[in-house]
Design an enzyme around this catalytic site. Structure first.
Site, short mmCIF file in Angstrom:
data_model
loop_
_atom_site.label_atom_id
_atom_site.label_comp_id
_atom_site.label_asym_id
_atom_site.label_seq_id
_atom_site.Cartn_x
_atom_site.Cartn_y
_atom_site.Cartn_z
N HIS A 259 3.61 10.21 7.41
CA HIS A 259 2.86 9.90 8.64
C HIS A 259 3.76 9.16 9.60
O HIS A 259 4.26 8.07 9.30
CB HIS A 259 1.64 9.03 8.32
CG HIS A 259 0.53 9.79 7.65
ND1 HIS A 259 -0.50 9.16 6.99
CD2 HIS A 259 0.29 11.12 7.53
CE1 HIS A 259 -1.33 10.07 6.51
NE2 HIS A 259 -0.87 11.27 6.82
N HIS B 299 0.85 -1.21 0.00
CA HIS B 299 0.00 0.00 0.00
C HIS B 299 0.88 1.25 0.00
O HIS B 299 0.51 2.29 -0.49
CB HIS B 299 -0.87 0.05 1.28
CG HIS B 299 -1.67 -1.20 1.49
ND1 HIS B 299 -2.60 -1.64 0.59
CD2 HIS B 299 -1.66 -2.12 2.51
CE1 HIS B 299 -3.15 -2.78 1.04
NE2 HIS B 299 -2.60 -3.08 2.19
N GLU C 102 1.09 16.21 -12.20
CA GLU C 102 1.68 17.56 -12.33
C GLU C 102 1.83 18.16 -10.94
O GLU C 102 2.90 18.28 -10.40
CB GLU C 102 0.78 18.49 -13.19
CG GLU C 102 0.72 18.12 -14.65
CD GLU C 102 0.00 16.79 -14.84
OE1 GLU C 102 0.48 15.97 -15.64
OE2 GLU C 102 -0.99 16.56 -14.14
N THR D 52 -6.27 6.58 8.01
CA THR D 52 -6.73 6.99 6.67
C THR D 52 -6.88 5.78 5.75
O THR D 52 -7.22 5.93 4.59
CB THR D 52 -5.71 7.94 6.00
OG1 THR D 52 -4.50 7.21 5.75
CG2 THR D 52 -5.45 9.15 6.88
N HIS E 224 5.50 6.12 7.42
CA HIS E 224 5.23 5.76 6.02
C HIS E 224 4.81 7.01 5.27
O HIS E 224 4.63 8.07 5.87
CB HIS E 224 4.14 4.67 5.93
CG HIS E 224 2.83 5.12 6.47
ND1 HIS E 224 2.49 4.99 7.82
CD2 HIS E 224 1.80 5.75 5.88
CE1 HIS E 224 1.29 5.51 8.01
NE2 HIS E 224 0.86 6.00 6.86
N HIS F 267 2.33 8.71 1.86
CA HIS F 267 1.30 8.62 0.82
C HIS F 267 1.66 9.67 -0.22
O HIS F 267 2.26 10.69 0.12
CB HIS F 267 -0.09 8.94 1.38
CG HIS F 267 -0.49 8.13 2.58
ND1 HIS F 267 -1.25 6.98 2.50
CD2 HIS F 267 -0.21 8.29 3.90
CE1 HIS F 267 -1.43 6.49 3.71
NE2 HIS F 267 -0.82 7.26 4.58
N1 LIG Z 1 -2.32 6.39 7.21
S1 LIG Z 1 -2.45 6.15 8.77
O1 LIG Z 1 -1.30 6.68 9.46
O2 LIG Z 1 -3.71 6.68 9.22
C1 LIG Z 1 -2.53 4.42 9.04
C2 LIG Z 1 -3.62 3.77 8.58
C3 LIG Z 1 -3.75 2.37 8.79
C4 LIG Z 1 -2.77 1.69 9.44
C5 LIG Z 1 -1.63 2.32 9.84
C6 LIG Z 1 -1.52 3.72 9.68
C7 LIG Z 1 -0.48 1.53 10.37
C8 LIG Z 1 -0.05 1.97 11.72
C9 LIG Z 1 0.70 0.81 12.23
C10 LIG Z 1 -0.14 -0.41 11.78
C11 LIG Z 1 -0.68 -0.02 10.44
C12 LIG Z 1 -2.01 -0.51 10.11
C13 LIG Z 1 -2.71 -1.59 10.84
C14 LIG Z 1 -2.63 -2.81 10.28
C15 LIG Z 1 -3.32 -3.86 10.84
C16 LIG Z 1 -4.07 -3.66 11.98
O3 LIG Z 1 -4.72 -4.72 12.54
C17 LIG Z 1 -4.18 -2.43 12.56
C18 LIG Z 1 -3.51 -1.39 11.99
CL1 LIG Z 1 -3.70 0.14 12.69
N2 LIG Z 1 -2.97 0.37 9.61
ZN LIG Z 2 -0.69 7.18 6.49
#
Ligand SMILES: NS(=O)(=O)c1ccc2c(c1)[C@H]1CCC[C@H]1[C@@H](c1ccc(O)cc1Cl)N2
Ligand SMILES: [Zn+2]
Length: 247
Positions: free
Chosen positions: A105, A65, A98, A185, A91, A93
């Protein structure tokens, strides 16, 4: 949540909510671009204090992802959140061709809970520091260290060691921030995030942006699918208060 989610028309953001157990609109992040005028200055917010120790940096992984760098260190200590939050991973995004842009994050979990998994389900469990990056000129030599690993993590599931990296080197000079309550997100879209979004941006060069876009959602041996637009479009604020640490 199975890992069937992605960013295509078939499994992208429009489909995510329908696959969640509660199947209801999740006040997710990011909100529509934060309009400074909508934020209210909160004199009670303390400066953002981020301290990491690079010695525990672990590895960098293409998770299909995005790519994530896992680091085990003591982390964020600041208001709007009290307590000690530990950095779990960071990580990015990115999107656009353009008018390209990127988001960094840094994901932290509240150490009042025994584990990340436990914290992720609590309303005060997670804190994500967001930094906007814009495509202009390269200005951060440390970011290039991250990009230098991309040949080793081109496809989904590949990873490589990434020792001795300090994520604070990716932060802008000024740590003024906006903060609001929101959710992850991406699936599982857990509503457990205190978002802390830096006002100041950092910039990357077009060549560096091209390196991000050369990563692949797809695994080795699969039809190559370039990793682009791996973000959830802005969501309505729906009355959520945005506070500013600066006037
Ligand atoms: N764009 S963000 O920063 O909002 C974002 C969004 C989703 C997830 C994460 C970060 C990361 C944070 C660490 C685990 C991972 C993940 C996740 C996977 C498997 C899981 O069981 C739980 C989690 Cl949280 N999912
Ligand atoms: Zn993120």
């Amino acid at each position: 949540m199975s890992h069937a989610w992605g960013y295509s028309a078939e499994n992208g953001p429009e489909k995510w909510v329908t696959k969640l157990p509660h199947r209801r609109w999740v006040p997710a992040s990011p909100p529509s671009t934060i309009v400074p005028a909508d934020a209210s200055y909160d004199a009670g917010l303390k400066p953002l204090c981020l301290k990491y120790d690079a010695k525990d940096c672990i590895d960098i992984l293409n998770n299909g992802h995005s790519f994530q760098v896992t680091i085990l260190t003591e982390g964020l200590q600041t208001d709007p959140i009290s307590g000690v939050y530990r950095l779990k991973q960071f990580h990015f995004h990115w999107g656009g061709a353009e008018r390209s842009w990127l988001r960094l994050h840094l994901v932290h979990w509240n150490t009042k809970y025994p584990s990340f998994g436990e914290a992720a389900s609590k309303s005060d469990g997670l804190a994500v520091v967001g930094v906007f990056l814009k495509v202009n000129r390269a200005e951060n030599a440390q970011l290039q260290k991250v990009l230098d690993t991309f040949d080793a993590i081109k496809t989904k599931g590949t990873q490589t060691t990434f020792p001795g990296f300090d994520p604070t080197t990716l932060l802008p000079g000024c740590l003024d921030y906006w903060t609001y309550d929101g959710s992850l997100t991406t699936p599982p879209l857990l509503e457990s995030v205190t978002w802390i979004v830096c006002k100041e941006t950092i910039s990357v060069s077009p060549a560096q942006m091209a390196s991000f876009r050369a990563l692949q959602f797809s695994g080795a041996g699969e039809a190559a699918c370039c990793m682009v637009d791996n973000y959830r479009p802005p969501q309505p604020l729906k009355g959520r208060a945005v506070k500013a640490s600066f006037q």
